[in-house]
Design an enzyme around this catalytic site. Sequence first.
Site, PDB file in Angstrom:
ATOM      1  N   GLY A   1       0.805  -1.213   0.000  1.00 13.54           N
ATOM      2  CA  GLY A   1       0.000   0.000   0.000  1.00 13.54           C
ATOM      3  C   GLY A   1       0.836   1.260   0.000  1.00 13.54           C
ATOM      4  O   GLY A   1       2.014   1.245  -0.375  1.00 13.54           O
TER       5      GLY A   1
ATOM      6  N   ARG B   1       7.810   0.523   3.053  1.00 17.18           N
ATOM      7  CA  ARG B   1       7.360   1.917   2.928  1.00 17.18           C
ATOM      8  C   ARG B   1       6.980   2.553   4.261  1.00 17.18           C
ATOM      9  O   ARG B   1       6.518   3.692   4.269  1.00 17.18           O
ATOM     10  CB  ARG B   1       6.189   1.996   1.946  1.00 17.18           C
TER      11      ARG B   1
ATOM     12  N   ASN C   1     -10.235  23.105 -51.462  1.00 19.32           N
ATOM     13  CA  ASN C   1      -8.870  22.913 -50.967  1.00 19.32           C
ATOM     14  C   ASN C   1      -8.103  22.144 -52.036  1.00 19.32           C
ATOM     15  O   ASN C   1      -8.304  20.954 -52.227  1.00 19.32           O
ATOM     16  CB  ASN C   1      -8.920  22.116 -49.645  1.00 19.32           C
TER      17      ASN C   1
ATOM     18  N   LYS D   1      -5.070  21.414 -52.130  1.00 21.54           N
ATOM     19  CA  LYS D   1      -3.948  20.627 -51.572  1.00 21.54           C
ATOM     20  C   LYS D   1      -2.677  20.916 -52.383  1.00 21.54           C
ATOM     21  O   LYS D   1      -2.509  22.045 -52.847  1.00 21.54           O
ATOM     22  CB  LYS D   1      -4.313  19.144 -51.531  1.00 21.54           C
TER      23      LYS D   1
ATOM     24  N   HIS E   1      -5.463  20.705 -40.846  1.00 22.17           N
ATOM     25  CA  HIS E   1      -5.958  19.654 -41.748  1.00 22.17           C
ATOM     26  C   HIS E   1      -5.333  18.321 -41.332  1.00 22.17           C
ATOM     27  O   HIS E   1      -4.156  18.275 -40.959  1.00 22.17           O
ATOM     28  CB  HIS E   1      -5.595  19.990 -43.186  1.00 22.17           C
TER      29      HIS E   1
ATOM     30  N   GLU F   1      -4.215  15.962 -42.948  1.00 13.24           N
ATOM     31  CA  GLU F   1      -2.999  15.573 -43.679  1.00 13.24           C
ATOM     32  C   GLU F   1      -1.771  16.229 -43.049  1.00 13.24           C
ATOM     33  O   GLU F   1      -0.698  15.645 -42.989  1.00 13.24           O
ATOM     34  CB  GLU F   1      -3.144  15.950 -45.164  1.00 13.24           C
TER      35      GLU F   1
ATOM     36  N   GLU G   1     -13.956  16.921 -40.887  1.00  8.79           N
ATOM     37  CA  GLU G   1     -13.458  16.100 -41.984  1.00  8.79           C
ATOM     38  C   GLU G   1     -13.045  14.735 -41.446  1.00  8.79           C
ATOM     39  O   GLU G   1     -11.903  14.566 -40.998  1.00  8.79           O
ATOM     40  CB  GLU G   1     -12.248  16.762 -42.635  1.00  8.79           C
TER      41      GLU G   1
ATOM     42  N   GLY H   1     -10.550  11.774 -49.546  1.00  8.24           N
ATOM     43  CA  GLY H   1      -9.914  11.194 -50.728  1.00  8.24           C
ATOM     44  C   GLY H   1     -10.226   9.729 -50.946  1.00  8.24           C
ATOM     45  O   GLY H   1      -9.571   9.068 -51.762  1.00  8.24           O
TER      46      GLY H   1
ATOM     47  N   SER I   1     -14.657  13.602 -49.500  1.00  4.85           N
ATOM     48  CA  SER I   1     -15.315  13.033 -50.676  1.00  4.85           C
ATOM     49  C   SER I   1     -16.615  13.741 -51.052  1.00  4.85           C
ATOM     50  O   SER I   1     -17.582  13.104 -51.478  1.00  4.85           O
ATOM     51  CB  SER I   1     -15.552  11.528 -50.481  1.00  4.85           C
TER      52      SER I   1
HETATM   53  P1  13P Z   1     -11.599  15.082 -50.677  1.00  4.59           P
HETATM   54  O1  13P Z   1     -12.788  15.953 -51.036  1.00  4.59           O
HETATM   55  O2  13P Z   1     -10.663  14.858 -51.809  1.00  4.59           O
HETATM   56  O3  13P Z   1     -12.018  13.840 -49.967  1.00  4.59           O
HETATM   57  O4  13P Z   1     -10.735  15.921 -49.605  1.00  4.59           O
HETATM   58  C1  13P Z   1     -11.377  16.497 -48.554  1.00  4.59           C
HETATM   59  C2  13P Z   1     -10.412  17.396 -47.876  1.00  4.59           C
HETATM   60  O5  13P Z   1      -9.447  16.954 -47.293  1.00  4.59           O
HETATM   61  C3  13P Z   1     -10.661  18.820 -47.966  1.00  4.59           C
HETATM   62  O6  13P Z   1      -9.866  19.524 -47.064  1.00  4.59           O
END
Ligand code: 13P
Length: 647
Positions: free
Chosen positions: A61, A118, A397, A399, A483, A485, A555, A561, A601
Amino acid sequence: MSKLTIEQLPLAGKRVFVRADLNAPLGGGTVADDTRLRAVIPTLRLALDRGAAVVLASHLGRPKGGPDPKLSLEPVAERLGELLARPVPLAPDCVGEATRAQAQAVKAGELLLLENLRFHPEEEKNDDGFARQLAELADCYVNDAFAAAHRAHASIEAITHHLQPAAAGLLMQQELSALGRILEAPERPLVAVLGGAKVSDKVTLVEHLVGKVDALVIGGGMAFTFLRALGHAVGRSLVEPDRIETARSALEQARRRGVQLALPVDAVVADGLDSSSGRAVGIRQIPDDQMGLDIGPRTIEQFTAVLAKATDGRLREAALRRGHGGHRARGGGGGGLQRHRRWRYDRRRQRRRGQRQDRLHLDRRRRLPRIPRGTNAPRRGRSHGGRVMRTPLVIGNWKMFGTLAEARPLASGVRDGLKRFKGVDVVMCPPFTALAAVGEIVQGTAIGLGAQNCHWEASGAHTGEIAPPMLVELGCRVVLIGHSERRREMGETDELVNKKIVGALAHGLVPVLCVGETAEERRQGLTFTTVEGQLRASLAGLDTAAVARLVVAYEPVWAIGTGVNATPQQAAEVHGYVRGLVSELASKEVAQGLRVLYGGSVKADNVDALLAEGEIDGALVGGASLNAQGFVSIVKKAARGAATRGE
Ligand code: 13P
């Protein structure tokens, strides 16, 4: 693993100091669970059979700075005697003259148990003088306390500077070789289960494991520090405030490495450790005046699902038992076991209760403001006939797509396609290198310019970075922040995201805060937990006026994607949750005016259904924004939808 083991020690005629972990749960003056005692029996037998005089030591303990009769090892000595079928005398202390005399008197093949280490605060301070006194009791040292071996305590670390040879006991040996096997050449998927009260005890272990395992299941008291790191209020549950940052960085590391992290989604709460009953609540519903003491039924199901991936059935079972009794370590002496027994509930009743909690959870989301939109390009948050209107926002976006040669026709195509549209705000976010060119093309139109990232400072020695004022100079009004990514590839943490939001706001940019869960997090039911953690941490320290200037983009990482978008209902549910949280963090008015976009998407053929949901205020479009016609069509549909719904 080449460690000296007890089997290699010349034991005959020697006095051996065995450090064991006899920290067993007690109840009614006896040992309630003798698992830890049984685990050390093979080592003790071996030493005794080989003619050693054994001086056995352990902690029990968490005594507060001195002897505590309730934490005496007396019941342990008694039970150990039964297990070894020989008397186990207990010394009055672990150091001092009387103890030394008693230790000297132990004969070959006999054993003496020292009183709780202890009872002397020096033990936990790794005090050298105290360690020296312990060392004087024997000729050699054996550590068989695997569960305590990570601690720098006097009987574990300092003693080895004074007592050699030092060897591993049989239990230690067995655990080390199992661990070595698992960590060096594991069967995958490899799942680690961590519990116990403190993150601080296991920081290095957690950091190490994140680099090795496929999934990490965190239960026990330490889970609450992790939950706090995600921004949850956890009532009076055990939290180590100075370890929240550590937990946050472990979470971030896990996220970055793609390690699945399973944390409790519900908990059994009660007024305190001594409460005789508890009830299961969702992890976000822990009352301020109660503490979480065990994982709840939904967590058990989720942990089971994660563990089911591990191939070794025995490991699975053992881990589950430990995970379920995770609060055990909180009692220090494993006293949680009794509490756990008291709390052993009828699973069916629990499940029903769990489902009711779920429903409450959902109802709460449903009660969040459903805000119809109107026509005539109402600005965000403007009241229209008593209702709050939010202008839809569509952001492209791009990218890392679009050299100047590609960006110019794309931007021109969007500009030309959108000569007549109203009721929607439109922004294009090309790569930095195309910002100036695209800015020129859209100049004088209603199409806005946005960037995909920025640094948090206005200028400085930050090679390769772009500062907010530079973006403003190019005509940007908007900047995407956090984001997924960038979080994944650049290791952007919530903390960094928070700094960037502050930096962007300071220069008049509208930050679009991106949040979202991975597929694994959704599968485990951690969608709301993840999004909430990201949101809370990203908005930390912002005042209401600052939050009012943000846009949030939900997102889901699994939808980006992939061509698999979230269903409108899935998205709306999270959007409602985001709004509810912003209402809590800022104000109801700010939440009602907040635009929450969906990204992942989005295409011309699904945007209608998504935007038909009252909670979805627009789209953050990736791939489909790289085609002028496709993007124009998305914007037009958003405009038509807004007009129709506003009628
Ligand atoms: P997608 O529309 O290609 O899936 O990408 C979404 C996105 O990351 C927008 O910031």
